[in-house]
Write a protein that holds these residues in place. Sequence first.
Motif, PDB file in Angstrom:
ATOM      1  N   GLU A   1     -33.184 -52.288 -20.807  1.00  0.00           N
ATOM      2  CA  GLU A   1     -33.123 -52.189 -19.346  1.00  0.00           C
ATOM      3  C   GLU A   1     -33.028 -53.575 -18.720  1.00  0.00           C
ATOM      4  N   THR A   2     -33.807 -54.524 -19.239  1.00  0.00           N
ATOM      5  CA  THR A   2     -33.780 -55.888 -18.707  1.00  0.00           C
ATOM      6  C   THR A   2     -32.405 -56.523 -18.878  1.00  0.00           C
ATOM      7  N   ALA A   3     -31.739 -56.195 -19.997  1.00  0.00           N
ATOM      8  CA  ALA A   3     -30.409 -56.751 -20.255  1.00  0.00           C
ATOM      9  C   ALA A   3     -29.364 -56.222 -19.279  1.00  0.00           C
ATOM     10  N   GLY A   4     -29.665 -55.123 -18.610  1.00  0.00           N
ATOM     11  CA  GLY A   4     -28.779 -54.618 -17.567  1.00  0.00           C
ATOM     12  C   GLY A   4     -27.751 -53.604 -18.003  1.00  0.00           C
ATOM     13  N   SER A   5     -27.712 -53.239 -19.290  1.00  0.00           N
ATOM     14  CA  SER A   5     -26.687 -52.294 -19.753  1.00  0.00           C
ATOM     15  C   SER A   5     -27.238 -50.901 -20.028  1.00  0.00           C
ATOM     16  N   ALA A   6     -28.534 -50.712 -19.822  1.00  0.00           N
ATOM     17  CA  ALA A   6     -29.139 -49.401 -20.080  1.00  0.00           C
ATOM     18  C   ALA A   6     -28.791 -48.425 -18.966  1.00  0.00           C
ATOM     19  N   PRO A   7     -28.768 -47.140 -19.265  1.00  0.00           N
ATOM     20  CA  PRO A   7     -28.531 -46.157 -18.194  1.00  0.00           C
ATOM     21  C   PRO A   7     -29.712 -46.125 -17.235  1.00  0.00           C
ATOM     22  N   LYS A   8     -29.464 -45.690 -16.029  1.00  0.00           N
ATOM     23  CA  LYS A   8     -30.550 -45.517 -15.078  1.00  0.00           C
ATOM     24  C   LYS A   8     -31.216 -44.176 -15.346  1.00  0.00           C
ATOM     25  N   GLY A   9     -32.494 -44.223 -15.634  1.00  0.00           N
ATOM     26  CA  GLY A   9     -33.201 -42.990 -15.965  1.00  0.00           C
ATOM     27  C   GLY A   9     -32.595 -42.341 -17.199  1.00  0.00           C
ATOM     28  N   PHE A  10     -32.218 -41.083 -17.059  1.00  0.00           N
ATOM     29  CA  PHE A  10     -31.601 -40.352 -18.162  1.00  0.00           C
ATOM     30  C   PHE A  10     -30.092 -40.215 -17.986  1.00  0.00           C
ATOM     31  N   GLY A  11     -29.535 -40.921 -17.014  1.00  0.00           N
ATOM     32  CA  GLY A  11     -28.093 -40.906 -16.822  1.00  0.00           C
ATOM     33  C   GLY A  11     -27.564 -39.502 -16.609  1.00  0.00           C
ATOM     34  N   ALA A  12     -26.507 -39.160 -17.342  1.00  0.00           N
ATOM     35  CA  ALA A  12     -25.878 -37.843 -17.199  1.00  0.00           C
ATOM     36  C   ALA A  12     -26.794 -36.708 -17.628  1.00  0.00           C
TER      37      ALA A  12
END
Length: 743
Positions: free
Chosen positions: A291-302
């Motif tokens: 998440e810190t790296a910025g490429s993780a989905p927000k929450g659970f995404g789709a």
Amino acid sequence: MGWASVVAVLLTATPTFVTRGDVTPESDLRREAEAGWAALESVYTAEAGGAPVRAPVSIVLQRGVALSPERNAQGRPGLVELRQNTPGVLDERLRVALRHELAHQLLWWACPQSSEDRLFHEAFAVALSGELPAWREGAYQSLSRAASELAAAPAVDSSKARRALARLLSETVGFPKALSRRLRQCHDGARWVVPLSIDELADVQVRAAGPATVVVSRHSGEVLLSEGEVRRALPYGSVLKPFVYAAGAEHPVLAPRVDVQEWACGPGLPAKVDARTALLRSCNGYFLDWETAGSAPKGFGAWEPVLSALGLTGTPVDMADAVGLRSTLALSAWGMAQAYRLLAEARPDVVALLADNAARGTLAELPASKALVGVATKTGTVRDAASRPQYGWIAAVDGDLVVVAVRPGKMPRQFAEEIPAALAKARKQAGVEAARVQVLGLVPVREVEARCAGVGFTVDAGMPKAAPVEWARLEGLTTRGAAVCLGAPWRVRFPKGPEEGRDYAGVFTWSPPPAYRPPVGVPTSPSALKARRGSDFVFRTTRLQYTSGVVAAEDVTLKGEARLALARVVAHNERHSRHPGRAVCDTTHCQAFRGTVRVQRDDAKALRLPALKWSEWLLFSQGGQEPWTQERPRVDVERLLGKGLVSLRFEAGRVQYLLTEKEGASTFESGRSLACELLRSGLKLPSCPRTASFNGDTLVFEGRGRGHGEGLDVEAAKASRLRSDAILEGAYGRSRPEPRDVD
């Protein structure tokens, strides 16, 4: 809306109350019912934010002749049965019972989506019938004790359960907030996926959670095993990490931070950790740093709409919420199982990854690890402030089943052996493996519509997309991937089919068959060509559901040894398709299947019996000896057999016929022969005829029984009184009797 408008709406929605003369005085009873309905509807309108959009046309009020001693009334949609101890007297007990049952009637019509939620129905009725003061009388009952007694009660309308329910309802001043929220859900027409819970009703968690286990079929979606409160939402720990992983477009390789507690993911952690290792070892640090790296989905995404629809209690604020580091969100074991069912359909690669968990993940090096080889598993632990386990979770997926187990006060490794046991227990039920069938091939593709009464999703490039709430073309739901209905069967409709549609408990996929070319010289009608081609839709359900559906389509009244015999043949044929390389079809070319039905005990018993010894498709038909006579236009017959038909006769399963032919100046008669089944199916005759005669421009066919007359004769099996083995041996074995005429 002004008050006059509200009154007008209420008046137009009031049903007609019909009395039978057995509860008196009738006029007073009707007035009491009308007043009670108006009061109930007024509360509904105030709490739901609007009046019910419809009401029953009439409700019958009559004396209950079969009421159990503890009941003063009972009902079903459109009918209320009452106990009147003294004729001509409408005492307070009867009036309360009437209002109680009218509350159920109102919900059945104003909120049909809640019809299976017994706690919601009973809470609404108890809250508004005027009976609360009576239930409050007696010894004091604590909130926790009332909740426990209500949870343990086999029926929510028993005296003990109603007393406990009244205690919970008394906790709220005014109308219970939980019921208000649910009534607004009714008025909005929202789906009723998660039933009202005891904690929701009390507006506080009043009971310690007990162990819960649920097993769901990957194919049909049925709950095959349910132990404990599987619908109760609880904090879930790391068990939802696979959905975060599945939502991610990129999965970085990260260096562990050895001084950070969240990176304590077991011994031998490599210097670089990829997402697969992080998922198997349940490394919280990886997900937080992702998440810190910025490429993780927000929450659970789709996957967030899926989890929300299945009862997730909120939206994750950040990764710590999503991966369960904070116990702010909760989901039930049932909701978790349904989510994993869809994950297995959309992302088989993720499930394949989780199958390594018993070898090199959080369930490795345990006595149960060997039994979990090949089973996809994910663990989760919810801890308190002192890092003690509050809840342990294990979700498991194999080829046929999804298991979710929750154990209070335990780490997942402490109860891992219970997962193979739960799988084995569920597999004791017959026919849990998959059955596939090509369906609806005789209906134009664009005319088939489907609707999910639960929560419907389609799969598109590995991601779930919500299916329309209303009817939608099945073609559109399946062309990009599987169509899955969570929590209910698909309902499918098409022109000339049942108006309300048919139930299909399972998964639809799009799979166009290859072109079909009939053998040279074999006449085939357009419908027969469609049947032999197969279908663009393939439906997957359990073998038991499929078998029951075919048997019901053949003879819904069939029972006993005859049903066992037919069910064994049906299950056998599902494994020996008449379509090489493809699933069996749902037409009479294979065996008719008109959707899933309520499974009968004999069908399950049949699938527990030994497999049949034959290795080919086994024919069967309704059979019997009932005579029939039908006419067909000569032009239709000649379309199958050829022009110039002179005569035809039937023997040994074939039709022998003569055609007038010309060759140059010569005219002669040519003898031909054709399998009688091709004529029967092409002309849609009940069975292979015994005689045919010409009557001007028509042919008159006469015969006996139904079907092609080969293999298992269902009517004969019903009359035989033989065991299923003997019935099948007579139909397909060497001792099969020669066909004979029976008067």
